[in-house]
Design a protein around this motif. Structure first.
Motif, PDB file in Angstrom:
ATOM      1  N   LEU A   1      94.494  39.594   1.221  1.00  0.00           N
ATOM      2  CA  LEU A   1      93.378  39.880   2.126  1.00  0.00           C
ATOM      3  C   LEU A   1      92.338  38.770   2.122  1.00  0.00           C
ATOM      4  O   LEU A   1      91.304  38.884   2.796  1.00  0.00           O
ATOM      5  CB  LEU A   1      92.711  41.201   1.727  1.00  0.00           C
ATOM      6  N   GLY A   2      92.605  37.691   1.391  1.00  0.00           N
ATOM      7  CA  GLY A   2      91.697  36.542   1.403  1.00  0.00           C
ATOM      8  C   GLY A   2      90.810  36.394   0.195  1.00  0.00           C
ATOM      9  O   GLY A   2      90.029  35.438   0.113  1.00  0.00           O
ATOM     10  N   PHE A   3      90.914  37.306  -0.765  1.00  0.00           N
ATOM     11  CA  PHE A   3      90.109  37.183  -1.987  1.00  0.00           C
ATOM     12  C   PHE A   3      90.873  36.286  -2.968  1.00  0.00           C
ATOM     13  O   PHE A   3      91.752  36.751  -3.692  1.00  0.00           O
ATOM     14  CB  PHE A   3      89.841  38.565  -2.588  1.00  0.00           C
ATOM     15  N   ASP A   4      90.532  35.006  -2.954  1.00  0.00           N
ATOM     16  CA  ASP A   4      91.300  34.025  -3.726  1.00  0.00           C
ATOM     17  C   ASP A   4      91.031  34.086  -5.227  1.00  0.00           C
ATOM     18  O   ASP A   4      91.767  33.497  -6.016  1.00  0.00           O
ATOM     19  CB  ASP A   4      91.015  32.606  -3.215  1.00  0.00           C
TER      20      ASP A   4
ATOM     21  N   HIS B   1      83.957  29.021 -12.920  1.00  0.00           N
ATOM     22  CA  HIS B   1      84.561  30.305 -12.522  1.00  0.00           C
ATOM     23  C   HIS B   1      83.505  31.410 -12.535  1.00  0.00           C
ATOM     24  O   HIS B   1      83.403  32.212 -11.590  1.00  0.00           O
ATOM     25  CB  HIS B   1      85.702  30.645 -13.490  1.00  0.00           C
ATOM     26  N   ALA B   2      82.693  31.448 -13.606  1.00  0.00           N
ATOM     27  CA  ALA B   2      81.634  32.455 -13.704  1.00  0.00           C
ATOM     28  C   ALA B   2      80.568  32.223 -12.641  1.00  0.00           C
ATOM     29  O   ALA B   2      80.051  33.167 -12.034  1.00  0.00           O
ATOM     30  CB  ALA B   2      81.014  32.416 -15.096  1.00  0.00           C
ATOM     31  N   GLN B   3      80.235  30.955 -12.401  1.00  0.00           N
ATOM     32  CA  GLN B   3      79.208  30.640 -11.398  1.00  0.00           C
ATOM     33  C   GLN B   3      79.646  31.050  -9.997  1.00  0.00           C
ATOM     34  O   GLN B   3      78.822  31.491  -9.187  1.00  0.00           O
ATOM     35  CB  GLN B   3      78.874  29.154 -11.439  1.00  0.00           C
ATOM     36  N   SER B   4      80.933  30.910  -9.712  1.00  0.00           N
ATOM     37  CA  SER B   4      81.408  31.283  -8.371  1.00  0.00           C
ATOM     38  C   SER B   4      81.284  32.796  -8.161  1.00  0.00           C
ATOM     39  O   SER B   4      80.978  33.248  -7.058  1.00  0.00           O
ATOM     40  CB  SER B   4      82.848  30.822  -8.168  1.00  0.00           C
TER      41      SER B   4
ATOM     42  N   SER C   1      85.254  31.039  -0.224  1.00  0.00           N
ATOM     43  CA  SER C   1      84.939  30.318   1.015  1.00  0.00           C
ATOM     44  C   SER C   1      83.777  30.954   1.776  1.00  0.00           C
ATOM     45  O   SER C   1      82.995  30.259   2.425  1.00  0.00           O
ATOM     46  CB  SER C   1      86.170  30.254   1.924  1.00  0.00           C
ATOM     47  N   ASN C   2      83.638  32.281   1.697  1.00  0.00           N
ATOM     48  CA  ASN C   2      82.531  32.934   2.400  1.00  0.00           C
ATOM     49  C   ASN C   2      81.631  33.758   1.474  1.00  0.00           C
ATOM     50  O   ASN C   2      80.761  34.493   1.937  1.00  0.00           O
ATOM     51  CB  ASN C   2      83.065  33.835   3.525  1.00  0.00           C
TER      52      ASN C   2
END
Length: 584
Positions: A416-419, A495-498, A535-536
């Motif tokens: 569904l786009g959740f990378d 990874h945590a920052q994202s 991405s969003n």
């Protein structure tokens, strides 16, 4: 050196010829003799229990011993335990020859021959060992003793001390402000140690399913607690703050009584169970966090087992009115009353049920995905599914792998786009909580600083500032051991920052404040998965439920709370292909 080595091993007799510590010496006999003379260990002359001797012998020697006494069933396939049990039974039989003067009993003869086969052996003296164990307990205070620690003399604690002293393990730095004296004297510590040993014995018997043995242990501990209340002044325990009160005799015996409720219920002694529950609920000094569970259990026993419906409704009312009962158990009591209202046989109690305090929780979105159930997963616990390897996740395409329901759900959300996604349950959130709160937790003036941080986060702090705040703590304390933080939960700081970028400051501030107010009850029930799209910067919190699994009260409350905080939350039901699933 030898004593420490033996101290770390399981507390039992050990053959000397099996002790191999080259760094101490090639011949350990003079070392063991010195320890025996000093009263630190026992030699084989003190070994008089037949069962303990037989435990030392390997299967071939046991088989040979059994044949000597013409014990039947000694074929090649006979298990060691069967041989031991057979010899023990034989040892209890009374021999005709033992009636004659100077003749030994069968058990004494078996013991003598078994000790000859076992050879020299040693065991730590119980009294000296208890002193060292007590020192470790006081050094690294705990409110329970794991079975491993009881048997191995605190091996885990000794190893932790070694790691800290060698610099391979680091804990946070903080100032200890000792405001209260936990143990007034040595006797207090000894009583506490005896209490937690009793608790662990009860737990071990319960885990083994030995309910009659557990009942005996519980009954004995209950009698000891009654005697202590009459002979010892325990009033000082009531003055301790709650976080220290859990290291007291009263708290520990209250936990044993709480375990006793489950034991009595297993043995269908529901009247006795109700009496214990009423005793527990009559006090609020010890284990106040358990009051919700006690009220819920009392209502269940009164309603279902004793058919005392009006009393059950009274228990529900009292539980809902108890300020020490947390939201999860409040919801459980409310749902029990709601189920009773729906049944015809409770029609005459509708007025009582209608007047009960209400607890409202709003449901969230539910979705259903299907997967291929692994057909040979019987006995493996949770359901096991099969899924195709995901090339986008760096996996080799074209093959099928076994996976959990959570892994299957993660694959679904990747499509569904959740990378990005983490199956961490509460540890994902507690790690963020621990990192963002690190400086506050380990300094003075905690309450005021928490409010300041919340105001800072909620007032539209920029994404860059939020990520920089996380980075400052990460680089300063990375790797330090803290119960809140799981350093393996995120693959890197980035990874945590994202994830923080997707959750945003407004939501994080409300989540952190909620956990700071009542962390003990907030750490359970959080969603299984956090998935996000880098991405969003969108994010979703997902509770995954496999076949025949349902939401707990704590999970229902957390999902509602997270929804109110502005999070996108949903429940993902995983069903097997061909079965009927939940409606999306």
């Amino acid at each position: 050196m030898l004593y420490v080595r033996l101290f770390q091993r399981k507390f039992k007799w050990l053959p000397v010829n099996k002790l191999d510590y080259a760094e101490i010496g090639s011949d350990l006999k003079p070392v063991t003799e010195e320890l025996v003379n000093g009263g630190f260990i026992q030699a084989e002359k003190d070994l008089q229990e037949l069962g303990e001797v037989l435990d030392l012998l390997p299967a071939p020697e046991l088989k040979s011993l059994a044949k000597t006494f013409h014990l039947g069933g000694c074929g090649s396939g006979t298990q060691k335990q069967q041989l031991v049990e057979g010899l023990l039974r034989l040892g209890k039989q009374r021999s005709l020859f033992a009636l004659a003067p100077g003749q030994s009993s069968t058990g004494a003869v078996i013991l003598k021959r078994a000790k000859h086969l076992a050879g020299p052996c040693v065991r730590l003296c119980r009294e000296a060992r208890a002193v060292f164990s007590r020192l470790l307990l006081l050094f690294s205070l705990t409110d329970t003793l794991e079975e491993e620690e009881m048997g191995s003399g605190g091996h885990g604690q000794l190893y932790t001390i070694l790691l800290v002293n060698s610099g391979r393990l680091a804990f946070p730095s903080y100032t200890v402000q000792r405001m209260a004296r936990l143990f007034r004297d040595r006797d207090d510590l000894i009583r506490y140690e005896a209490a937690i040993c009793s608790l662990q014995e009860v737990i071990t018997a319960m885990q083994a399913g030995c309910w009659e043995d557990a009942l005996g242990l519980y009954t004995s501990a209950k009698a000891t607690w009654q005697e202590l209340k009459q002979t010892c002044d325990l009033s000082y325990e009531e003055q301790l703050p709650v976080f220290l009160r859990c290291f007291t005799v009263g708290w520990t015996y209250t936990r044993i009584l709480s375990r006793g409720v489950e034991i009595l219920q297993r043995l269908r002694r529901y009247e006795d169970s109700v009496e214990v529950l009423k005793t527990l609920l009559a006090q609020s000094v010890y284990c106040p966090d358990s009051r919700g569970r006690w009220w819920d259990r009392l209502a269940l026993n009164l309603q279902q087992h004793l058919k005392l419906h009006e009393e059950a409704i009274g228990a529900i009312r009292d539980g809902l009115s108890d300020p020490l009962v947390r939201t999860g158990h409040q919801l459980s009591l409310h749902q029990r009353a709601a189920r009773m209202r729906e049944l015809t046989r409770f029609k005459k109690f509708h007025r009582l049920l209608r007047d009960l305090p209400a607890v409202h929780v709003q449901d969230v979105t539910h979705v259903t995905i299907r997967g291929q159930l692994f057909p040979h997963a019987g006995g493996m616990g949770k359901s096991v599914f099969l899924r195709a390897e995901d090339e986008s996740a760096g996996e080799e395409p074209g093959t099928m792998v076994m996976c959990s329901v959570e892994d299957l759900a993660l694959a679904h959300y990747r499509q569904l786009g959740f990378d990005q996604g983490i199956h961490g349950e509460g540890s994902t959130f507690s790690t963020l909580f621990g990192l963002l709160m690190w400086d506050i937790i380990f300094m003075d003036g905690v309450i005021g600083l928490i409010v300041c941080l919340m105001v800072f986060l909620i007032n539209g702090v920029s994404l860059e500032t939020l990520q920089a705040l996380l980075a400052d703590v990460w680089w300063a304390v990375e790797g330090r051991v803290c119960s809140l933080v799981n350093w393996e939960r995120f693959s890197s700081l980035q990874h945590a920052q994202s994830l923080v970028a997707c959750l945003r400051g407004h939501f994080i501030s409300r989540l952190v404040l909620r956990m700071a107010k009542d962390y003990r009850h907030c750490r359970a029930g959080l969603p299984d998965l956090v998935v996000w799209n880098t991405s969003n910067n969108t994010c979703k919190l997902v509770e995954v439920k496999g076949p025949n699994d349902r939401l707990s009260q704590k999970q229902q409350i957390w999902l509602d709370e997270l929804r109110k905080m502005g999070a996108d939350v949903e429940v993902c039901h995983v069903t097997a292909i061909g079965s009927r699933g939940h409606l999306s």
